[in-house]
Design a protein around this motif. Structure first.
Motif, PDB file in Angstrom:
ATOM      1  N   VAL A  94      -5.249  -2.666  24.009  1.00 36.78           N
ATOM      2  CA  VAL A  94      -4.770  -2.998  22.673  1.00 36.78           C
ATOM      3  C   VAL A  94      -4.611  -4.505  22.597  1.00 36.78           C
ATOM      4  N   SER A  95      -5.308  -5.121  21.659  1.00 32.56           N
ATOM      5  CA  SER A  95      -5.198  -6.563  21.456  1.00 32.56           C
ATOM      6  C   SER A  95      -4.675  -6.806  20.044  1.00 32.56           C
ATOM      7  N   SER A  96      -3.864  -7.820  19.911  1.00 36.84           N
ATOM      8  CA  SER A  96      -3.253  -8.102  18.619  1.00 36.84           C
ATOM      9  C   SER A  96      -3.604  -9.505  18.170  1.00 36.84           C
ATOM     10  N   GLY A  97      -3.823  -9.646  16.875  1.00 37.90           N
ATOM     11  CA  GLY A  97      -3.980 -10.952  16.260  1.00 37.90           C
ATOM     12  C   GLY A  97      -2.721 -11.291  15.482  1.00 37.90           C
ATOM     13  N   GLU A  98      -2.805 -12.300  14.662  1.00 35.26           N
ATOM     14  CA  GLU A  98      -1.652 -12.685  13.852  1.00 35.26           C
ATOM     15  C   GLU A  98      -2.110 -13.152  12.482  1.00 35.26           C
ATOM     16  N   VAL A  99      -1.334 -12.787  11.479  1.00 31.07           N
ATOM     17  CA  VAL A  99      -1.565 -13.243  10.111  1.00 31.07           C
ATOM     18  C   VAL A  99      -0.264 -13.836   9.601  1.00 31.07           C
ATOM     19  N   MET A 100      -0.318 -15.101   9.205  1.00 31.10           N
ATOM     20  CA  MET A 100       0.829 -15.758   8.594  1.00 31.10           C
ATOM     21  C   MET A 100       0.565 -15.904   7.103  1.00 31.10           C
ATOM     22  N   ILE A 101       1.521 -15.506   6.298  1.00 32.54           N
ATOM     23  CA  ILE A 101       1.360 -15.538   4.845  1.00 32.54           C
ATOM     24  C   ILE A 101       2.434 -16.441   4.245  1.00 32.54           C
ATOM     25  N   PHE A 102       2.005 -17.449   3.525  1.00 36.73           N
ATOM     26  CA  PHE A 102       2.904 -18.315   2.766  1.00 36.73           C
ATOM     27  C   PHE A 102       2.750 -17.968   1.290  1.00 36.73           C
ATOM     28  N   MET A 103       3.864 -17.714   0.625  1.00 41.18           N
ATOM     29  CA  MET A 103       3.838 -17.420  -0.804  1.00 41.18           C
ATOM     30  C   MET A 103       4.801 -18.354  -1.518  1.00 41.18           C
ATOM     31  N   GLY A 104       4.365 -18.811  -2.658  1.00 41.49           N
ATOM     32  CA  GLY A 104       5.220 -19.682  -3.447  1.00 41.49           C
ATOM     33  C   GLY A 104       4.815 -19.641  -4.910  1.00 41.49           C
ATOM     34  N   ASP A 105       5.177 -20.676  -5.629  1.00 47.12           N
ATOM     35  CA  ASP A 105       4.864 -20.763  -7.046  1.00 47.12           C
ATOM     36  C   ASP A 105       3.364 -20.909  -7.243  1.00 47.12           C
ATOM     37  N   SER A 106       2.722 -19.819  -7.653  1.00 46.32           N
ATOM     38  CA  SER A 106       1.295 -19.804  -8.006  1.00 46.32           C
ATOM     39  C   SER A 106       0.373 -20.067  -6.816  1.00 46.32           C
ATOM     40  N   PHE A 107       0.773 -19.703  -5.593  1.00 43.59           N
ATOM     41  CA  PHE A 107      -0.149 -19.888  -4.467  1.00 43.59           C
ATOM     42  C   PHE A 107       0.143 -18.876  -3.363  1.00 43.59           C
TER      43      PHE A 107
END
Length: 333
Positions: free
Chosen positions: A96-109
């Motif tokens: 089992v291998s894992s990656g990573e997803v980082m999500i930035f949310m803000g005003d209109s982006f």
């Protein structure tokens, strides 16, 4: 590097400035659009430009660059930061291998940063672009779709692990399961390590999804997330609960299989020791008799009797037969 940069208005991708700074200004100016930028393992220099233009918090930027983060959800003044760990299972190697997803949310982006190859961002983007009714809900739709895709894939991985574990279980409890005890024990331990890696991706995600779904003590809405999306996040959270329960069950089952395998090895070793002890006892009887008659004493009347030799041989044979039948009856041979 920047994989994709697009402006979405009313759920549809539109042409806009190539520079993401100008694209953000245009999206904010209209008020009904947002920018989605996707990056794959960006360098510090590449990400510095993005973080400066979007006003991302330096602590979140540091986490996004270094990776190796636990799933989490953090809210800053100007943005929301969430970490997910998509997983990939290779049945051939049981890894089992894992990656990573980082999500930035803000005003209109929305800014997504991907590390590793297991993240489903490309698939999610194409799926959303094909469904404007969902995408028109803005950055919240992107966050929900990424979380939903990751958790749905967790369910698939859990099913694959369950299937492979059943094969391993059948192998352990087969009649010849002890033929390769060392390799079997190694496979069980390796499988347990893979489940631990899977748990590291799924377990910590429960709290962030609980906050997004507004359940329990997290009834207040999360900034930058549309409150109407809470029922959808609750659905994702329910799926994650199923995954975590499945992971717990797999972990307990692997531990039980390992304990059973070690018990089988102990039983087999005891059987081997009983067989060795039985054969040693059978060998000791004629050795003892021969040793007695091999002593060079003058006053041993049996040495001069003409029937002594055949009598001793007969006695040895009778004792050997008696011992063999006794050990056989008790299951030692």
């Amino acid at each position: 590097m920047i994989v994709d940069c697009a402006i979405y208005r009313d759920g549809r991708r539109t042409e806009g400035p190539e520079d993401f700074s100008d694209a953000l200004d245009e999206a904010r100016a209209t008020g009904d659009a947002f920018v989605w930028i996707g990056l794959h393992e960006p360098t510090a220099k590449e990400f510095d430009q993005v973080s400066h233009e979007f006003g991302l918090h330096p602590l979140a930027v540091e986490d996004a660059l270094k990776a190796h983060q636990r799933p989490k959800l953090e809210v800053y003044d100007d943005s929301l930061f969430m970490v997910l760990k998509p997983v990939v299972y290779e049945p051939d190697s049981d890894t089992v291998s894992s990656g990573e997803v980082m999500i930035f949310m803000g005003d209109s982006f929305v800014v997504t940063v991907r590390h590793g190859e297991g993240a489903p961002l490309g698939v999610v983007r194409h799926r959303l672009e094909a469904d404007p009714d969902v995408l028109k809900h803005g950055p919240t739709a992107v966050l929900y779709s990424i979380a939903d895709a990751s958790v749905d894939h967790y369910l698939e991985v859990a099913d694959e692990l369950q299937a492979d574990l059943e094969v391993l279980e059948a192998e352990v409890f087969s009649p010849d399961g002890g033929a390769s005890s060392r390799s079997t024990a190694s496979r069980i331990y390796t499988f347990k390590r893979q489940i631990l890696e899977f748990r590291r991706a799924t377990g910590p995600l429960a709290l962030p999804l609980a906050r997004l779904s507004g359940v329990g003590p997290f009834s207040p809405s999360v900034p930058f997330v549309d409150e109407t999306a809470q029922p959808f996040f609750r659905d994702v959270n329910d799926h994650l609960t199923r995954v975590n329960e499945s992971v717990e069950g797999l972990d307990r089952l692997v531990s039980d299989i390992l304990s059973a395998h070690l018990a089988q090895m102990s039983v087999r070793q005891n059987d081997d020791m009983r067989k060795i002890s039985a054969w040693a006892a059978m060998a000791a009887v004629p050795t003892m008799i021969a040793g007695v008659y091999g002593m060079n004493f003058d006053h041993m009347p049996e040495l001069h009797w003409w029937w002594t030799y055949p009598a001793v041989i007969l006695l040895m044979a009778v004792l050997e037969i008696v011992l063999y039948r006794m050990f056989k009856r008790r299951g030692w041979l």
